[in-house]
Design a protein around this motif. Structure first.
Motif, PDB file in Angstrom:
ATOM      1  N   MET A   1       0.835  -1.214   0.000  1.00  0.00           N
ATOM      2  CA  MET A   1       0.000   0.000   0.000  1.00  0.00           C
ATOM      3  C   MET A   1       0.862   1.253   0.000  1.00  0.00           C
ATOM      4  O   MET A   1       1.921   1.295   0.620  1.00  0.00           O
ATOM      5  N   ILE A   7      -4.104   2.055  -2.816  1.00  0.00           N
ATOM      6  CA  ILE A   7      -3.627   0.878  -3.548  1.00  0.00           C
ATOM      7  C   ILE A   7      -3.824   1.032  -5.055  1.00  0.00           C
ATOM      8  O   ILE A   7      -3.109   0.444  -5.830  1.00  0.00           O
ATOM      9  N   SER A   8      -4.782   1.844  -5.489  1.00  0.00           N
ATOM     10  CA  SER A   8      -5.034   1.971  -6.923  1.00  0.00           C
ATOM     11  C   SER A   8      -4.191   3.099  -7.501  1.00  0.00           C
ATOM     12  O   SER A   8      -3.633   3.915  -6.774  1.00  0.00           O
ATOM     13  N   LYS A   9      -4.117   3.152  -8.842  1.00  0.00           N
ATOM     14  CA  LYS A   9      -3.368   4.225  -9.513  1.00  0.00           C
ATOM     15  C   LYS A   9      -4.011   5.573  -9.186  1.00  0.00           C
ATOM     16  O   LYS A   9      -3.317   6.534  -8.840  1.00  0.00           O
ATOM     17  N   ASP A  10      -5.346   5.641  -9.284  1.00  0.00           N
ATOM     18  CA  ASP A  10      -6.059   6.873  -8.920  1.00  0.00           C
ATOM     19  C   ASP A  10      -5.712   7.312  -7.506  1.00  0.00           C
ATOM     20  O   ASP A  10      -5.404   8.470  -7.250  1.00  0.00           O
ATOM     21  N   GLY A  11      -5.790   6.355  -6.584  1.00  0.00           N
ATOM     22  CA  GLY A  11      -5.528   6.651  -5.177  1.00  0.00           C
ATOM     23  C   GLY A  11      -4.121   7.189  -4.992  1.00  0.00           C
ATOM     24  O   GLY A  11      -3.912   8.171  -4.273  1.00  0.00           O
ATOM     25  N   ILE A  14      -3.770  10.821  -6.436  1.00  0.00           N
ATOM     26  CA  ILE A  14      -4.366  11.814  -5.545  1.00  0.00           C
ATOM     27  C   ILE A  14      -3.456  12.047  -4.341  1.00  0.00           C
ATOM     28  O   ILE A  14      -3.189  13.184  -3.956  1.00  0.00           O
ATOM     29  N   LYS A  17      -0.275  14.041  -5.379  1.00  0.00           N
ATOM     30  CA  LYS A  17      -0.585  15.433  -5.690  1.00  0.00           C
ATOM     31  C   LYS A  17      -0.893  16.187  -4.393  1.00  0.00           C
ATOM     32  O   LYS A  17      -0.426  17.306  -4.177  1.00  0.00           O
ATOM     33  N   SER A  18      -1.660  15.538  -3.515  1.00  0.00           N
ATOM     34  CA  SER A  18      -2.029  16.155  -2.251  1.00  0.00           C
ATOM     35  C   SER A  18      -0.797  16.434  -1.402  1.00  0.00           C
ATOM     36  O   SER A  18      -0.659  17.501  -0.805  1.00  0.00           O
ATOM     37  N   HIS A  50      -2.628  17.182   5.987  1.00  0.00           N
ATOM     38  CA  HIS A  50      -3.350  16.369   5.010  1.00  0.00           C
ATOM     39  C   HIS A  50      -4.733  15.951   5.549  1.00  0.00           C
ATOM     40  O   HIS A  50      -5.743  16.025   4.843  1.00  0.00           O
ATOM     41  N   GLY A  91      -9.545   4.498  13.892  1.00  0.00           N
ATOM     42  CA  GLY A  91      -8.628   5.058  12.900  1.00  0.00           C
ATOM     43  C   GLY A  91      -7.197   4.571  12.994  1.00  0.00           C
ATOM     44  O   GLY A  91      -6.421   4.754  12.054  1.00  0.00           O
TER      45      GLY A  91
END
Lengths: 213, 213
Positions: A1, A7-11, A14, A17-18, A50, A91
Protein backbone atom coordinates in the motif's frame (compact mmCIF):
# COMPACT_ATOMS: atom_id res chain seq x y z
CA UNK A 1 0.00 0.00 0.00
CA UNK A 2 1.20 3.52 -0.75
CA UNK A 3 0.89 6.77 1.12
CA UNK A 4 -2.36 7.02 3.14
CA UNK A 5 -3.37 3.45 2.30
CA UNK A 6 -3.76 4.04 -1.43
CA UNK A 7 -3.63 0.88 -3.55
CA UNK A 8 -5.03 1.97 -6.92
CA UNK A 9 -3.37 4.22 -9.51
CA UNK A 10 -6.06 6.87 -8.92
CA UNK A 11 -5.53 6.65 -5.18
CA UNK A 12 -1.77 7.01 -5.54
CA UNK A 13 -2.07 9.95 -7.93
CA UNK A 14 -4.37 11.81 -5.55
CA UNK A 15 -2.12 11.06 -2.57
CA UNK A 16 1.02 12.26 -4.38
CA UNK A 17 -0.58 15.43 -5.69
CA UNK A 18 -2.03 16.15 -2.25
CA UNK A 19 1.35 15.62 -0.60
CA UNK A 20 2.92 18.16 -2.94
CA UNK A 21 0.26 20.79 -2.13
CA UNK A 22 0.48 20.05 1.60
CA UNK A 23 4.27 20.55 1.58
CA UNK A 24 3.88 23.93 -0.12
CA UNK A 25 1.13 25.08 2.28
CA UNK A 26 3.34 24.15 5.24
CA UNK A 27 6.23 26.14 3.74
CA UNK A 28 3.94 29.16 3.39
CA UNK A 29 2.77 28.92 6.99
CA UNK A 30 6.13 28.19 8.62
CA UNK A 31 8.48 30.33 6.56
CA UNK A 32 12.00 30.23 8.05
CA UNK A 33 10.72 28.25 11.04
CA UNK A 34 10.54 25.17 8.84
CA UNK A 35 14.12 24.43 9.96
CA UNK A 36 12.96 24.06 13.57
CA UNK A 37 11.64 20.59 12.71
CA UNK A 38 13.51 17.41 11.80
CA UNK A 39 12.51 15.09 8.96
CA UNK A 40 10.34 12.81 11.12
CA UNK A 41 8.52 15.75 12.70
CA UNK A 42 7.86 17.25 9.26
CA UNK A 43 6.37 13.90 8.19
CA UNK A 44 3.93 14.07 11.11
CA UNK A 45 3.06 17.71 10.40
CA UNK A 46 2.33 16.76 6.77
CA UNK A 47 -0.02 14.00 7.87
CA UNK A 48 -1.95 16.34 10.16
CA UNK A 49 -2.33 19.04 7.51
CA UNK A 50 -3.35 16.37 5.01
CA UNK A 51 -6.02 15.03 7.40
CA UNK A 52 -7.50 18.42 8.27
CA UNK A 53 -6.83 20.54 5.15
CA UNK A 54 -5.84 23.13 7.74
CA UNK A 55 -2.25 24.36 7.27
CA UNK A 56 -2.45 26.30 10.54
CA UNK A 57 -1.57 23.05 12.31
CA UNK A 58 2.02 23.50 11.11
CA UNK A 59 2.24 26.37 13.59
CA UNK A 60 0.28 24.65 16.36
CA UNK A 61 2.06 21.30 16.74
CA UNK A 62 4.64 20.97 19.54
CA UNK A 63 7.05 18.04 19.99
CA UNK A 64 8.58 17.70 23.48
CA UNK A 65 11.21 15.31 24.88
CA UNK A 66 11.95 13.31 21.77
CA UNK A 67 8.42 11.95 21.35
CA UNK A 68 8.76 10.35 17.92
CA UNK A 69 11.81 8.27 18.81
CA UNK A 70 10.21 7.23 22.11
CA UNK A 71 6.94 6.41 20.36
CA UNK A 72 8.65 4.28 17.73
CA UNK A 73 10.47 2.34 20.46
CA UNK A 74 7.24 1.71 22.37
CA UNK A 75 5.44 0.57 19.22
CA UNK A 76 8.27 -1.83 18.38
CA UNK A 77 7.89 -3.24 21.90
CA UNK A 78 4.16 -3.71 21.14
CA UNK A 79 3.09 -1.51 24.06
CA UNK A 80 -0.66 -0.79 24.32
CA UNK A 81 -2.17 2.45 23.02
CA UNK A 82 -4.88 3.88 25.29
CA UNK A 83 -7.32 6.31 23.65
CA UNK A 84 -10.19 8.47 24.88
CA UNK A 85 -12.81 7.80 22.20
CA UNK A 86 -13.81 4.97 19.86
CA UNK A 87 -13.41 7.11 16.74
CA UNK A 88 -9.68 7.24 17.43
CA UNK A 89 -9.55 3.50 18.03
CA UNK A 90 -11.24 2.94 14.67
CA UNK A 91 -8.63 5.06 12.90
CA UNK A 92 -5.42 3.58 14.33
CA UNK A 93 -3.61 0.91 12.31
CA UNK A 94 -2.37 -1.19 15.27
CA UNK A 95 -3.55 -4.32 17.07
CA UNK A 96 -3.26 -3.29 20.70
CA UNK A 97 -5.56 -0.23 21.09
CA UNK A 98 -7.78 0.14 24.17
CA UNK A 99 -10.73 2.48 24.73
CA UNK A 100 -12.78 2.24 27.94
CA UNK A 101 -15.25 5.09 27.37
CA UNK A 102 -18.19 2.66 26.87
CA UNK A 103 -17.06 0.22 29.59
CA UNK A 104 -19.89 -0.41 32.09
CA UNK A 105 -17.57 0.36 35.05
CA UNK A 106 -16.87 3.78 33.53
CA UNK A 107 -20.54 4.77 33.64
CA UNK A 108 -20.69 3.62 37.28
CA UNK A 109 -17.53 5.45 38.38
CA UNK A 110 -18.48 8.68 36.56
CA UNK A 111 -21.95 8.80 38.12
CA UNK A 112 -20.81 7.86 41.60
CA UNK A 113 -17.81 10.20 41.77
CA UNK A 114 -19.29 13.06 39.74
CA UNK A 115 -16.46 12.99 37.20
CA UNK A 116 -16.63 12.83 33.40
CA UNK A 117 -16.74 9.45 31.65
CA UNK A 118 -13.48 10.48 30.00
CA UNK A 119 -11.77 10.86 33.40
CA UNK A 120 -13.21 7.60 34.66
CA UNK A 121 -11.99 5.80 31.53
CA UNK A 122 -8.39 6.95 32.09
CA UNK A 123 -8.52 6.02 35.78
CA UNK A 124 -9.70 2.54 34.81
CA UNK A 125 -6.84 2.24 32.28
CA UNK A 126 -4.17 3.28 34.80
CA UNK A 127 -2.12 0.08 34.68
CA UNK A 128 -2.06 0.06 30.88
CA UNK A 129 -1.10 3.73 30.71
CA UNK A 130 1.98 3.00 32.84
CA UNK A 131 4.68 2.21 30.23
CA UNK A 132 2.11 2.53 27.42
CA UNK A 133 1.14 5.18 24.87
CA UNK A 134 -1.76 7.57 25.50
CA UNK A 135 -3.66 9.24 22.65
CA UNK A 136 -6.28 11.85 23.56
CA UNK A 137 -8.08 13.65 20.76
CA UNK A 138 -11.34 14.69 22.32
CA UNK A 139 -11.66 15.21 26.08
CA UNK A 140 -9.52 17.74 27.97
CA UNK A 141 -10.63 16.17 31.25
CA UNK A 142 -9.10 12.85 30.13
CA UNK A 143 -5.79 14.59 29.53
CA UNK A 144 -5.96 16.30 32.95
CA UNK A 145 -6.54 12.89 34.54
CA UNK A 146 -3.49 11.43 32.77
CA UNK A 147 -1.43 14.40 34.02
CA UNK A 148 -2.72 13.76 37.55
CA UNK A 149 -1.83 10.05 37.30
CA UNK A 150 1.70 11.03 36.25
CA UNK A 151 2.14 13.60 39.02
CA UNK A 152 0.35 11.90 41.91
CA UNK A 153 0.41 8.18 41.22
CA UNK A 154 3.83 7.65 39.64
CA UNK A 155 2.33 6.46 36.38
CA UNK A 156 4.83 6.94 33.58
CA UNK A 157 3.57 6.67 29.98
CA UNK A 158 6.19 6.33 27.26
CA UNK A 159 4.45 8.91 25.09
CA UNK A 160 1.37 11.11 25.45
CA UNK A 161 -0.25 12.50 22.32
CA UNK A 162 -2.54 15.16 23.77
CA UNK A 163 -4.63 16.99 21.20
CA UNK A 164 -8.07 17.44 22.83
CA UNK A 165 -10.28 19.96 21.08
CA UNK A 166 -12.55 22.70 22.38
CA UNK A 167 -12.92 26.10 23.96
CA UNK A 168 -13.14 24.90 27.57
CA UNK A 169 -10.04 23.43 29.25
CA UNK A 170 -8.46 22.02 26.06
CA UNK A 171 -5.86 24.81 25.77
CA UNK A 172 -5.02 24.62 29.49
CA UNK A 173 -4.77 20.82 29.56
CA UNK A 174 -2.23 20.89 26.73
CA UNK A 175 -0.20 23.63 28.44
CA UNK A 176 0.02 21.44 31.54
CA UNK A 177 1.07 18.45 29.44
CA UNK A 178 3.95 20.39 27.90
CA UNK A 179 5.32 21.20 31.38
CA UNK A 180 5.84 17.52 32.16
CA UNK A 181 9.07 15.64 31.85
CA UNK A 182 7.59 12.91 29.63
CA UNK A 183 7.60 12.59 25.85
CA UNK A 184 4.59 14.37 24.38
CA UNK A 185 3.06 15.82 21.24
CA UNK A 186 0.36 18.48 21.51
CA UNK A 187 -1.24 21.47 19.83
CA UNK A 188 -1.29 25.06 21.04
CA UNK A 189 -4.79 26.51 21.58
CA UNK A 190 -8.31 25.08 21.25
CA UNK A 191 -7.79 23.19 17.97
CA UNK A 192 -7.12 19.47 17.79
CA UNK A 193 -9.39 16.46 17.48
CA UNK A 194 -9.63 12.88 16.35
CA UNK A 195 -8.12 13.24 12.84
CA UNK A 196 -5.17 15.12 14.36
CA UNK A 197 -4.66 12.42 16.99
CA UNK A 198 -5.01 9.57 14.50
CA UNK A 199 -2.68 11.04 11.91
CA UNK A 200 0.05 11.61 14.52
CA UNK A 201 -0.04 8.09 15.96
CA UNK A 202 -0.43 6.42 12.55
CA UNK A 203 2.62 8.37 11.39
CA UNK A 204 4.65 7.02 14.30
CA UNK A 205 3.37 3.49 13.66
CA UNK A 206 4.38 3.83 10.00
CA UNK A 207 7.88 4.91 11.05
CA UNK A 208 8.14 1.90 13.38
CA UNK A 209 7.15 -0.45 10.55
CA UNK A 210 9.73 1.08 8.22
CA UNK A 211 12.35 0.49 10.91
CA UNK A 212 13.09 4.17 11.57
CA UNK A 213 14.91 5.52 14.65
CA UNK B 1 -27.53 11.98 29.00
CA UNK B 2 -27.04 15.68 28.39
CA UNK B 3 -25.52 17.63 25.53
CA UNK B 4 -22.66 15.72 23.83
CA UNK B 5 -23.23 12.61 25.94
CA UNK B 6 -22.32 14.22 29.26
CA UNK B 7 -23.63 12.37 32.31
CA UNK B 8 -21.62 13.83 35.21
CA UNK B 9 -21.94 17.33 36.73
CA UNK B 10 -18.43 18.16 35.47
CA UNK B 11 -19.30 16.90 32.01
CA UNK B 12 -22.51 18.95 31.91
CA UNK B 13 -20.76 22.11 33.15
CA UNK B 14 -18.08 21.83 30.48
CA UNK B 15 -20.67 21.16 27.78
CA UNK B 16 -22.82 24.14 28.80
CA UNK B 17 -19.90 26.55 29.06
CA UNK B 18 -18.56 25.32 25.72
CA UNK B 19 -21.97 25.78 24.07
CA UNK B 20 -22.06 29.40 25.25
CA UNK B 21 -18.61 30.15 23.82
CA UNK B 22 -19.43 28.34 20.57
CA UNK B 23 -22.61 30.40 20.10
CA UNK B 24 -20.66 33.63 20.56
CA UNK B 25 -17.89 32.57 18.16
CA UNK B 26 -20.51 31.74 15.53
CA UNK B 27 -22.13 35.15 15.99
CA UNK B 28 -18.74 36.81 15.47
CA UNK B 29 -18.07 34.86 12.29
CA UNK B 30 -21.55 35.13 10.73
CA UNK B 31 -22.56 38.67 11.73
CA UNK B 32 -25.87 39.58 10.10
CA UNK B 33 -25.84 36.36 8.08
CA UNK B 34 -26.84 34.46 11.21
CA UNK B 35 -30.47 35.02 10.15
CA UNK B 36 -29.87 32.96 7.00
CA UNK B 37 -30.13 29.81 9.10
CA UNK B 38 -33.11 28.28 10.88
CA UNK B 39 -32.98 26.89 14.43
CA UNK B 40 -32.21 23.30 13.38
CA UNK B 41 -29.44 24.41 11.02
CA UNK B 42 -27.91 26.56 13.78
CA UNK B 43 -27.93 23.51 16.05
CA UNK B 44 -25.91 21.57 13.46
CA UNK B 45 -23.48 24.47 12.94
CA UNK B 46 -22.94 24.62 16.72
CA UNK B 47 -22.12 20.92 16.85
CA UNK B 48 -19.57 21.24 14.04
CA UNK B 49 -17.84 24.24 15.63
CA UNK B 50 -17.88 22.43 18.97
CA UNK B 51 -16.26 19.34 17.41
CA UNK B 52 -13.53 21.22 15.55
CA UNK B 53 -12.95 24.34 17.67
CA UNK B 54 -12.93 26.04 14.28
CA UNK B 55 -15.59 28.79 14.00
CA UNK B 56 -14.83 29.21 10.29
CA UNK B 57 -17.18 26.26 9.69
CA UNK B 58 -20.11 28.60 10.36
CA UNK B 59 -19.25 30.23 7.02
CA UNK B 60 -18.48 26.99 5.20
CA UNK B 61 -21.55 24.84 5.86
CA UNK B 62 -24.23 24.72 3.15
CA UNK B 63 -27.71 23.19 3.53
CA UNK B 64 -29.52 22.35 0.26
CA UNK B 65 -33.02 21.01 -0.44
CA UNK B 66 -34.31 20.74 3.11
CA UNK B 67 -31.69 18.23 4.25
CA UNK B 68 -32.40 18.23 7.99
CA UNK B 69 -36.13 17.52 7.61
CA UNK B 70 -35.41 14.81 5.01
CA UNK B 71 -32.67 13.32 7.21
CA UNK B 72 -34.93 13.19 10.26
CA UNK B 73 -37.62 11.40 8.22
CA UNK B 74 -35.15 8.83 6.91
CA UNK B 75 -33.77 8.19 10.41
CA UNK B 76 -37.28 7.70 11.78
CA UNK B 77 -37.85 5.14 9.00
CA UNK B 78 -34.63 3.41 10.18
CA UNK B 79 -32.96 3.77 6.77
CA UNK B 80 -29.31 2.67 6.59
CA UNK B 81 -26.44 5.15 6.82
CA UNK B 82 -23.58 4.36 4.42
CA UNK B 83 -20.21 5.91 5.31
CA UNK B 84 -16.80 6.04 3.65
CA UNK B 85 -14.50 5.27 6.61
CA UNK B 86 -14.64 3.29 9.85
CA UNK B 87 -13.84 6.32 12.02
CA UNK B 88 -17.18 7.81 11.01
CA UNK B 89 -18.97 4.55 11.72
CA UNK B 90 -17.43 4.49 15.21
CA UNK B 91 -18.69 8.00 15.92
CA UNK B 92 -22.33 7.68 14.82
CA UNK B 93 -24.95 6.93 17.49
CA UNK B 94 -27.22 4.72 15.34
CA UNK B 95 -27.66 0.98 14.84
CA UNK B 96 -27.76 0.70 11.07
CA UNK B 97 -24.42 2.11 9.82
CA UNK B 98 -22.51 0.40 7.00
CA UNK B 99 -18.90 0.88 5.90
CA UNK B 100 -17.42 -1.32 3.15
CA UNK B 101 -13.92 0.17 2.90
CA UNK B 102 -12.30 -2.96 4.43
CA UNK B 103 -14.60 -5.43 2.63
CA UNK B 104 -12.53 -8.04 0.74
CA UNK B 105 -14.53 -7.42 -2.47
CA UNK B 106 -13.55 -3.74 -2.30
CA UNK B 107 -9.82 -4.55 -2.44
CA UNK B 108 -10.49 -6.82 -5.43
CA UNK B 109 -12.61 -4.31 -7.34
CA UNK B 110 -10.22 -1.41 -6.66
CA UNK B 111 -7.18 -3.34 -7.90
CA UNK B 112 -8.90 -4.84 -10.93
CA UNK B 113 -10.59 -1.65 -12.12
CA UNK B 114 -7.84 0.80 -11.10
CA UNK B 115 -10.21 2.85 -8.93
CA UNK B 116 -9.80 3.95 -5.31
CA UNK B 117 -11.04 1.70 -2.49
CA UNK B 118 -13.39 4.53 -1.56
CA UNK B 119 -15.03 4.42 -5.01
CA UNK B 120 -15.26 0.64 -4.94
CA UNK B 121 -16.89 0.74 -1.50
CA UNK B 122 -19.65 3.08 -2.71
CA UNK B 123 -20.23 0.97 -5.82
CA UNK B 124 -20.61 -2.11 -3.63
CA UNK B 125 -23.10 -0.23 -1.39
CA UNK B 126 -25.25 0.91 -4.32
CA UNK B 127 -28.47 -0.82 -3.27
CA UNK B 128 -28.21 0.50 0.29
CA UNK B 129 -27.47 4.04 -0.90
CA UNK B 130 -30.72 4.02 -2.87
CA UNK B 131 -33.27 5.41 -0.40
CA UNK B 132 -30.59 5.55 2.34
CA UNK B 133 -28.38 8.24 3.87
CA UNK B 134 -24.79 8.73 2.70
CA UNK B 135 -22.14 10.29 4.95
CA UNK B 136 -18.73 11.01 3.41
CA UNK B 137 -16.09 12.68 5.54
CA UNK B 138 -12.85 11.61 3.99
CA UNK B 139 -12.64 10.60 0.34
CA UNK B 140 -13.62 12.99 -2.48
CA UNK B 141 -13.58 10.06 -4.91
CA UNK B 142 -16.30 8.36 -2.84
CA UNK B 143 -18.47 11.45 -3.17
CA UNK B 144 -17.85 11.63 -6.92
CA UNK B 145 -18.94 7.98 -7.20
CA UNK B 146 -22.16 8.71 -5.29
CA UNK B 147 -22.83 11.63 -7.64
CA UNK B 148 -22.23 9.32 -10.62
CA UNK B 149 -24.62 6.71 -9.19
CA UNK B 150 -27.27 9.42 -8.83
CA UNK B 151 -26.77 10.79 -12.34
CA UNK B 152 -26.14 7.61 -14.32
CA UNK B 153 -27.75 4.76 -12.40
CA UNK B 154 -30.93 6.34 -11.02
CA UNK B 155 -29.83 5.82 -7.42
CA UNK B 156 -31.63 8.29 -5.16
CA UNK B 157 -30.31 8.76 -1.60
CA UNK B 158 -32.60 10.53 0.83
CA UNK B 159 -29.74 12.69 2.13
CA UNK B 160 -26.07 13.06 1.27
CA UNK B 161 -23.75 14.59 3.86
CA UNK B 162 -20.67 15.32 1.78
CA UNK B 163 -17.78 16.82 3.71
CA UNK B 164 -14.64 15.13 2.32
CA UNK B 165 -11.42 16.88 3.27
CA UNK B 166 -8.30 17.74 1.27
CA UNK B 167 -6.62 19.86 -1.33
CA UNK B 168 -7.23 17.52 -4.27
CA UNK B 169 -10.79 17.05 -5.60
CA UNK B 170 -12.56 17.68 -2.26
CA UNK B 171 -13.66 21.22 -3.16
CA UNK B 172 -14.79 20.15 -6.63
CA UNK B 173 -16.68 17.07 -5.41
CA UNK B 174 -18.71 19.20 -3.00
CA UNK B 175 -19.47 21.77 -5.69
CA UNK B 176 -20.87 18.97 -7.87
CA UNK B 177 -22.93 17.67 -4.95
CA UNK B 178 -24.56 21.07 -4.42
CA UNK B 179 -25.71 21.12 -8.06
CA UNK B 180 -27.84 18.01 -7.57
CA UNK B 181 -31.54 17.95 -6.90
CA UNK B 182 -31.18 15.80 -3.76
CA UNK B 183 -31.04 16.86 -0.12
CA UNK B 184 -27.45 17.55 0.90
CA UNK B 185 -25.20 19.17 3.46
CA UNK B 186 -21.65 20.12 2.51
CA UNK B 187 -18.76 22.49 3.17
CA UNK B 188 -17.27 25.04 0.80
CA UNK B 189 -13.54 24.56 0.09
CA UNK B 190 -10.98 21.95 1.18
CA UNK B 191 -11.98 21.73 4.84
CA UNK B 192 -14.20 18.98 6.25
CA UNK B 193 -13.43 15.60 7.77
CA UNK B 194 -14.68 12.90 10.07
CA UNK B 195 -15.60 15.07 13.11
CA UNK B 196 -17.55 17.39 10.81
CA UNK B 197 -19.39 14.45 9.24
CA UNK B 198 -20.11 12.78 12.57
CA UNK B 199 -21.36 15.90 14.31
CA UNK B 200 -23.76 16.67 11.45
CA UNK B 201 -25.32 13.20 11.31
CA UNK B 202 -25.43 12.82 15.11
CA UNK B 203 -27.23 16.16 15.27
CA UNK B 204 -29.87 14.92 12.85
CA UNK B 205 -30.21 11.63 14.77
CA UNK B 206 -30.66 13.62 18.00
CA UNK B 207 -33.42 15.68 16.34
CA UNK B 208 -35.14 12.49 15.20
CA UNK B 209 -35.06 11.07 18.75
CA UNK B 210 -36.52 14.28 20.17
CA UNK B 211 -39.34 13.98 17.64
CA UNK B 212 -38.47 17.15 15.70
CA UNK B 213 -39.81 17.99 12.21
Amino acid sequence: MGFMGAISKDGLNIANKSREIVKNKIKDVLGGKINDFNEEEMGIIERVVHATADPEYAKLLVFKNNPIVEGIKAIKEKKPIIVDVNMIKAGIRYDNVKCFIDHPDVFEIAKKEGITRAVASMRLAKDLIDDGIVVIGNAPTALFEVIRLIKEEDIYPRLVIGVPVGFVQATESKEELRKLNISNISTVGPKGGTPVAVSIINGIIAYAKKGKA
